[in-house]
Enzyme design. Structure first.
Site, PDB file in Angstrom:
ATOM      1  N   HIS A  31      -3.057  -1.143  -3.430  1.00  0.00           N
ATOM      2  CA  HIS A  31      -4.050  -0.291  -2.768  1.00  0.00           C
ATOM      3  C   HIS A  31      -3.890   1.170  -3.152  1.00  0.00           C
ATOM      4  O   HIS A  31      -2.919   1.565  -3.808  1.00  0.00           O
ATOM      5  CB  HIS A  31      -3.951  -0.457  -1.249  1.00  0.00           C
ATOM      6  CG  HIS A  31      -2.630  -0.033  -0.656  1.00  0.00           C
ATOM      7  ND1 HIS A  31      -2.324   1.279  -0.383  1.00  0.00           N
ATOM      8  CD2 HIS A  31      -1.536  -0.753  -0.289  1.00  0.00           C
ATOM      9  CE1 HIS A  31      -1.106   1.356   0.133  1.00  0.00           C
ATOM     10  NE2 HIS A  31      -0.601   0.139   0.196  1.00  0.00           N
ATOM     11  N   CYS A  86       4.110  -2.910   0.014  1.00  0.00           N
ATOM     12  CA  CYS A  86       2.929  -3.030  -0.841  1.00  0.00           C
ATOM     13  C   CYS A  86       3.047  -2.097  -2.051  1.00  0.00           C
ATOM     14  O   CYS A  86       4.017  -1.347  -2.184  1.00  0.00           O
ATOM     15  CB  CYS A  86       1.673  -2.726  -0.034  1.00  0.00           C
ATOM     16  SG  CYS A  86       1.316  -3.960   1.240  1.00  0.00           S
TER      17      CYS A  86
END
Length: 307
Positions: free
Chosen positions: A190, A206
């Site tokens: 992301h 992440c």
């Protein structure tokens, strides 16, 4: 105004206003082990490693490793700062997305098979290690909402911060403008609302890209794209007939720098990649220097034996 205040003010202005990409695209053909080139940039008085990384496409820690004798906050007017723009490709997949945790880098191989784009990334911090393994892109979303898991809500609470059950799209959203969910638990590739952490151990596991980079990558990645995540602090490759070694600080299973037996790891790697080391005269003194320094740039360590 103090020097440090001027540096911080300039850094903040650049991070807020710069539309530049951190991506570096290199020609590539299957079988090639090295891409890119090393180059130096003369620092200006107001430069820091964060500013230079933002401008030229590198994370803070990789510039720090490549320039161990230079002050990262005040390199000094005219100081030649090495940009580590040459990479030995991690061993493994050469399709889709390949992430190597110790070098804080994501590689994307073009569907045409003639180029590779590489991006600096943020990975999991202490206690929130990023995973390794093979997976694929399961879901994509622009302008995502963030539904933080309970573990992250509790982590915020321990720091005295309230985190809502849902964070709407916008500048306060930690996912940035785009996200790509992996078919691997809750892990996501992301964007970010904190670009300062690109190229560092900063996330909750992440993979964090600069917003401009994820904006470029997002439309090129179809659902089902394979994603391979590896932990390879040492990489070997052949370039113009010679053997090269690239060394990074090893990370343990928790994502932390580790004091592993590096030379045992190198011997194991030499054995595993015997197809590369066969017929090479190895410079073990140079190998020890490269492994100890862990500067993250390819160095020639072997040449073909001459009969």
């Amino acid at each position: 105004m103090s020097t440090m205040i001027r540096c911080c003010a300039g850094l903040l202005l650049l991070l807020l206003l710069s539309p530049s990409l951190l991506a570096r695209e290199y020609p590539w053909q299957p079988g090639n082990h090295l891409v890119g080139e090393l180059f130096h940039v003369p620092a200006r008085f107001e430069d820091t490693f964060h500013l230079l990384g933002k401008k030229h496409g590198y994370g803070y820690l990789e510039l720090l490793a490549a320039n161990p004798d230079i002050d990262p906050w005040l390199p000094g007017e005219g100081t030649a700062v090495l940009m580590p723009g040459q990479h030995v490709l991690p061993h493994g997949a050469t399709q889709g997305i390949l992430i190597n945790l110790p070098e804080f880098r994501l590689y994307f191989f073009s569907p045409e098979g003639d180029s590779v784009v590489t991006y600096p990334i943020g990975i999991g911090r202490e206690g929130w290690a990023s995973p390794t393994g093979e997976t694929q892109v399961r879901y994509k979303e622009a302008n995502p909402r963030w539904f933080p898991p309970q573990s992250i809500i509790e982590d915020y609470a321990l720091r005295g911060e309230h985190l809502p059950r849902m964070v709407p799209p916008g500048p306060e959203n930690p996912l940035g403008a785009y996200k790509m969910n992996l078919a691997m638990g809750a892990y996501v590739i992301h964007g970010t609302n904190k670009p300062f952490g690109i190229g560092m151990r900063v996330s909750s596991g992440c993979f964090r890209l600069d917003n401009n980079d994820i904006g470029e990558l997002f439309p090129q990645v179809p659902l089902g794209t394979p994603v391979t995540i590896v932990n390879q602090p040492f990489k070997l490759g052949i370039h113009q007939g010679a053997l090269y070694l690239e060394a990074h600080t090893p990370l343990d299973e928790h994502g932390l720098p580790t004091a592993l037996d590096r030379f045992a790891a190198i011997r194991d790697l030499m054995s595993e990649r015997a197809e590369l080391t066969y017929g090479m005269r190895l410079d073990w003194a140079r190998i020890r220097e490269v492994v100890d320094a862990a500067e993250g740039v390819p160095v020639k360590i072997g040449e073909p034996l001459r009969l």
